[in-house]
Design a protein around this motif. Structure first.
Motif, PDB file in Angstrom:
ATOM      1  N   PRO A  95       0.859  -1.012  -0.075  1.00  0.00           N
ATOM      2  CA  PRO A  95      -0.041  -0.028   0.091  1.00  0.00           C
ATOM      3  C   PRO A  95       0.980   1.118  -0.018  1.00  0.00           C
ATOM      4  O   PRO A  95       0.946   1.969   0.939  1.00  0.00           O
ATOM      5  CB  PRO A  95      -0.593  -0.256   1.376  1.00  0.00           C
ATOM      6  N   LEU A 121      -1.914   7.565  -0.331  1.00  0.00           N
ATOM      7  CA  LEU A 121      -0.893   6.635   0.276  1.00  0.00           C
ATOM      8  C   LEU A 121       0.440   7.081   0.443  1.00  0.00           C
ATOM      9  O   LEU A 121       0.872   8.266   0.058  1.00  0.00           O
ATOM     10  CB  LEU A 121      -1.020   5.592  -0.877  1.00  0.00           C
ATOM     11  N   GLN A 161       1.442  -0.192  -5.346  1.00  0.00           N
ATOM     12  CA  GLN A 161      -0.179   0.089  -5.538  1.00  0.00           C
ATOM     13  C   GLN A 161      -0.021   1.127  -6.523  1.00  0.00           C
ATOM     14  O   GLN A 161      -1.012   0.734  -7.386  1.00  0.00           O
ATOM     15  CB  GLN A 161      -0.577   0.694  -4.339  1.00  0.00           C
ATOM     16  N   GLN A 230      -5.155   4.798  -6.931  1.00  0.00           N
ATOM     17  CA  GLN A 230      -5.033   3.935  -5.913  1.00  0.00           C
ATOM     18  C   GLN A 230      -6.246   2.920  -6.060  1.00  0.00           C
ATOM     19  O   GLN A 230      -6.267   1.624  -6.051  1.00  0.00           O
ATOM     20  CB  GLN A 230      -5.368   4.608  -4.715  1.00  0.00           C
TER      21      GLN A 230
END
Length: 254
Positions: A95, A121, A161, A230
Motif C-alpha cells: 500500500p 498513500l 499500489q 489507488q
C-alpha cells in the motif's frame, strides 16, 4: 564533433544515420549561453546525414523547426526496456506510491514532499544517493530510500499500489524525453500516475494503455490522479523491448 572529424579522415562512401535525443542548441540557449557554434555543428551534421532518428516526436519536431537542411528520411524510435523486466500482477500489493530513480532536486523531490501529507498513500522514493538522502530527509508520509539491485526493481514495481513518474514541465520534460523509467513502469500491471505532457501522451498512445495524468504544478490535480490510480484496476502490462527498437532501426538501415 567526432562525426565531423571522422569524415575528414574517411572517404564519403559511408551512409550516415544521425540519432538524436535532444536539441543541444536549444538547451544551450535555455542556459543563457551562446548557441551559435552548436547550431553550426548540428546543421553540418544534418547536412551530411542520410537519415535522422529521434527518440520522440518532440525531438524530431525541434530539429525540423530549427534546421531547414535535414535528410528526407526521418524516423521516431522510442526507448524501450528488457523483456526480463516484464511482470504480471502479483497476488497482493504494497500500500504505497513508489518513485524509482535518482532524487535530484530538479525532479521535484521537495515539491512531492510538500504534498505527501495529502497523498492517499505513503510515498517511497527509491534510488537516492547518500547526498540526495541527506538533502531530502524522510517525512512522516514520504521516505527517501537508497537504490536497490537492478534485478529487484521489476518485482518492486509490480507489487506497488501506484507508480509515479515525476517530470518537470520544461523543454526536456515536455518535448525531448522518452523516459526509460516509464518503459519499465509500463512492463508491469501497476497503475501509473504521470504528468500530462506531450512526451507522455505520445507514449500513452503508442502503448495503448491508460495512464492517470495530472497537470504539472497543480497539487490538487496530482492528488486526484493518485486517488484515481489507488482504486484503479491493474493494467495489462505493455512491453516494448530493445529488440523491437532494433527492428525499427534495421528497417531504416535497409
Amino acid at each position: 564533433r567526432r562525426l565531423l572529424a571522422a569524415l575528414e579522415t574517411h572517404t564519403r562512401r559511408h551512409r550516415i544515420i544521425l540519432e538524436t535525443h535532444e536539441l543541444d542548441s536549444a538547451l544551450t540557449a535555455d542556459r543563457g549561453e551562446d548557441s551559435r557554434s552548436v547550431l553550426q555543428l548540428e546543421a553540418r551534421c544534418a547536412e551530411l546525414s542520410h537519415a535522422l532518428v529521434a527518440n520522440c516526436g518532440g525531438t524530431l519536431r525541434a530539429w525540423e523547426e530549427t534546421h531547414a537542411a535535414l535528410p528526407s528520411l526521418r524516423q521516431v524510435s522510442h526507448n524501450a526496456t528488457a523483456p526480463a523486466r516484464y511482470r504480471t500482477s502479483p497476488a497482493s500489493r504494497d500500500p504505497v506510491v513508489r518513485v524509482l530513480g535518482s532524487a535530484r532536486a530538479f525532479k521535484g523531490v521537495s515539491q512531492l514532499q510538500a504534498i505527501s501529507e495529502c497523498s492517499p498513500l505513503p510515498i517511497e522514493w527509491i534510488g537516492a544517493s547518500d547526498d540526495e538522502r541527506s538533502r531530502a530527509a524522510d517525512t512522516t508520509s514520504m521516505r527517501i530510500l537508497p537504490p536497490i539491485p537492478y534485478t529487484e526493481v521489476p518485482d518492486v514495481l509490480a507489487r506497488s499500489q501506484v507508480l509515479l513518474l515525476p517530470l518537470q514541465d520544461n523543454r526536456f520534460g515536455r518535448w525531448l524525453t522518452s523516459p526509460l523509467k516509464l518503459w519499465d513502469y509500463l512492463a508491469t500491471g501497476t497503475p501509473i500516475v504521470a504528468p500530462d505532457l506531450p512526451t507522455i501522451t505520445e507514449i500513452q498512445a503508442l502503448a495503448r494503455t491508460e495512464l492517470h495524468l495530472y497537470r504539472t504544478g497543480d497539487t490538487s490535480d496530482l492528488i486526484r490522479a493518485l486517488s484515481e490510480a489507488q482504486s484503479a484496476p491493474t493494467r495489462s502490462p505493455f512491453l516494448r523491448s530493445w529488440d523491437d527498437r532494433a527492428r525499427e532501426l534495421e528497417s531504416l538501415f535497409e
